[in-house]
Scaffold this motif. Sequence first.
Motif, PDB file in Angstrom:
ATOM      1  N   GLY A  84       0.780  -1.226   0.000  1.00 34.09           N
ATOM      2  CA  GLY A  84       0.000   0.000   0.000  1.00 34.09           C
ATOM      3  C   GLY A  84       0.812   1.276   0.000  1.00 34.09           C
ATOM      4  N   PHE A  85       2.139   1.152  -0.130  1.00 34.59           N
ATOM      5  CA  PHE A  85       2.994   2.341  -0.158  1.00 34.59           C
ATOM      6  C   PHE A  85       3.923   2.268  -1.346  1.00 34.59           C
ATOM      7  N   LEU A  86       4.248   3.416  -1.884  1.00 38.12           N
ATOM      8  CA  LEU A  86       5.170   3.506  -3.000  1.00 38.12           C
ATOM      9  C   LEU A  86       6.232   4.530  -2.636  1.00 38.12           C
ATOM     10  N   ILE A  87       7.488   4.148  -2.757  1.00 34.14           N
ATOM     11  CA  ILE A  87       8.592   5.042  -2.409  1.00 34.14           C
ATOM     12  C   ILE A  87       9.228   5.543  -3.707  1.00 34.14           C
ATOM     13  N   LEU A  88       9.238   6.867  -3.848  1.00 34.04           N
ATOM     14  CA  LEU A  88       9.798   7.496  -5.036  1.00 34.04           C
ATOM     15  C   LEU A  88      10.852   8.516  -4.641  1.00 34.04           C
ATOM     16  N   ASN A  89      11.786   8.732  -5.541  1.00 33.94           N
ATOM     17  CA  ASN A  89      12.761   9.813  -5.403  1.00 33.94           C
ATOM     18  C   ASN A  89      12.401  10.875  -6.431  1.00 33.94           C
ATOM     19  N   SER A  90      12.591  12.123  -6.063  1.00 30.94           N
ATOM     20  CA  SER A  90      12.307  13.197  -7.016  1.00 30.94           C
ATOM     21  C   SER A  90      13.524  14.105  -7.122  1.00 30.94           C
ATOM     22  N   HIS A  91      13.656  14.683  -8.291  1.00 30.00           N
ATOM     23  CA  HIS A  91      14.802  15.561  -8.540  1.00 30.00           C
ATOM     24  C   HIS A  91      14.375  16.669  -9.490  1.00 30.00           C
ATOM     25  N   ALA A  92      14.814  17.879  -9.178  1.00 28.86           N
ATOM     26  CA  ALA A  92      14.593  19.022 -10.066  1.00 28.86           C
ATOM     27  C   ALA A  92      15.696  20.032  -9.838  1.00 28.86           C
ATOM     28  N   GLU A  93      16.071  20.711 -10.879  1.00 28.46           N
ATOM     29  CA  GLU A  93      17.068  21.781 -10.785  1.00 28.46           C
ATOM     30  C   GLU A  93      16.420  23.072 -11.259  1.00 28.46           C
ATOM     31  N   PHE A  94      16.448  24.056 -10.390  1.00 27.15           N
ATOM     32  CA  PHE A  94      15.879  25.364 -10.700  1.00 27.15           C
ATOM     33  C   PHE A  94      17.011  26.327 -11.061  1.00 27.15           C
ATOM     34  N   SER A  95      16.782  27.092 -12.089  1.00 22.70           N
ATOM     35  CA  SER A  95      17.702  28.187 -12.386  1.00 22.70           C
ATOM     36  C   SER A  95      16.901  29.475 -12.285  1.00 22.70           C
ATOM     37  N   GLY A  96      17.501  30.456 -11.671  1.00 17.07           N
ATOM     38  CA  GLY A  96      16.801  31.717 -11.474  1.00 17.07           C
ATOM     39  C   GLY A  96      17.754  32.791 -10.991  1.00 17.07           C
ATOM     40  N   LYS A  97      17.157  33.872 -10.528  1.00 13.75           N
ATOM     41  CA  LYS A  97      17.979  34.977 -10.053  1.00 13.75           C
ATOM     42  C   LYS A  97      17.304  35.612  -8.847  1.00 13.75           C
ATOM     43  N   VAL A  98      18.128  36.111  -7.960  1.00  8.58           N
ATOM     44  CA  VAL A  98      17.665  36.840  -6.789  1.00  8.58           C
ATOM     45  C   VAL A  98      17.810  38.322  -7.101  1.00  8.58           C
ATOM     46  N   VAL A  99      16.722  39.051  -6.896  1.00 12.62           N
ATOM     47  CA  VAL A  99      16.737  40.488  -7.161  1.00 12.62           C
ATOM     48  C   VAL A  99      16.658  41.202  -5.811  1.00 12.62           C
ATOM     49  N   LEU A 100      17.713  41.973  -5.492  1.00 14.43           N
ATOM     50  CA  LEU A 100      17.761  42.724  -4.235  1.00 14.43           C
ATOM     51  C   LEU A 100      18.225  44.137  -4.551  1.00 14.43           C
ATOM     52  N   MET A 101      17.335  45.062  -4.370  1.00 15.66           N
ATOM     53  CA  MET A 101      17.627  46.481  -4.607  1.00 15.66           C
ATOM     54  C   MET A 101      18.255  46.696  -5.981  1.00 15.66           C
ATOM     55  N   PHE A 102      17.584  46.231  -6.978  1.00 12.88           N
ATOM     56  CA  PHE A 102      17.956  46.374  -8.382  1.00 12.88           C
ATOM     57  C   PHE A 102      19.268  45.691  -8.745  1.00 12.88           C
ATOM     58  N   VAL A 103      19.761  44.846  -7.875  1.00 13.39           N
ATOM     59  CA  VAL A 103      20.954  44.065  -8.179  1.00 13.39           C
ATOM     60  C   VAL A 103      20.491  42.618  -8.358  1.00 13.39           C
ATOM     61  N   MET A 104      20.932  41.969  -9.439  1.00 12.39           N
ATOM     62  CA  MET A 104      20.532  40.585  -9.706  1.00 12.39           C
ATOM     63  C   MET A 104      21.723  39.664  -9.548  1.00 12.39           C
ATOM     64  N   LYS A 105      21.459  38.542  -8.948  1.00 11.49           N
ATOM     65  CA  LYS A 105      22.506  37.534  -8.779  1.00 11.49           C
ATOM     66  C   LYS A 105      21.902  36.205  -9.209  1.00 11.49           C
ATOM     67  N   LYS A 106      22.579  35.518 -10.112  1.00  7.87           N
ATOM     68  CA  LYS A 106      22.095  34.214 -10.558  1.00  7.87           C
ATOM     69  C   LYS A 106      22.255  33.203  -9.448  1.00  7.87           C
ATOM     70  N   LYS A 107      21.193  32.468  -9.224  1.00  8.68           N
ATOM     71  CA  LYS A 107      21.225  31.401  -8.218  1.00  8.68           C
ATOM     72  C   LYS A 107      20.481  30.192  -8.778  1.00  8.68           C
TER      73      LYS A 107
END
Length: 191
Positions: free
Chosen positions: A146-169
């Motif tokens: 009655g149980f199924l064990i799965l692994n999940s994986h995802a990679e996010f690409s984006g940027k943090v915007v702080l006071m008009f300064v952007m940093k890729k994260k």
Amino acid sequence: MADNANQHVYPKADEELATPTFDSKEFGRKNRIKLAINIAAFLVFQIIVSLVFSLIVTRFRTPKVTLGMTMVTFTTQVRVKNTNFGLYEYDSTNATFMYQGVTVAQVTIPNGKAGLRSTKKVSVTVNVNSNALPSNTSLTSELSAGFLILNSHAEFSGKVVLMFVMKKKSAEMNCTMSIDLSTKEVQAMSC
């Protein structure tokens, strides 16, 4: 001598006129032998046909029982937690769900934004398809439990915007989850 020369040997009239004798006992015996040979040949033929039929057609084999393609649909929530004091804008990405290292589902997480020091929650519906799994997995025992064990994986690409300064994260998600198949809900998750 003259007597001998004038003497002709004539066969007896009975022997000359007699037709060849017909021995009904001999004829009956030959017919019985032919009949016995035909019956024996027919019986041998029937035995051979019966053996072939019983060995090929009516041979009992152990039925093969396998688990066909399994579809499990569940809804889960992807949480993008932003611990920065600026906005995190991420691009669309794919989350992959794996069972024993084999991909069984893939969902698209649309692009979005996680506010400063907040968590963005995105609900996704996952359709698990066991079609790609090899037959020697322990999927059957897990499904019966009655149980199924799965692994999940995802990679996010984006940027943090702080006071008009952007940093890729970039961010990465690696989780293991246990799904209760009766309720189709994620019961336990470890990321």
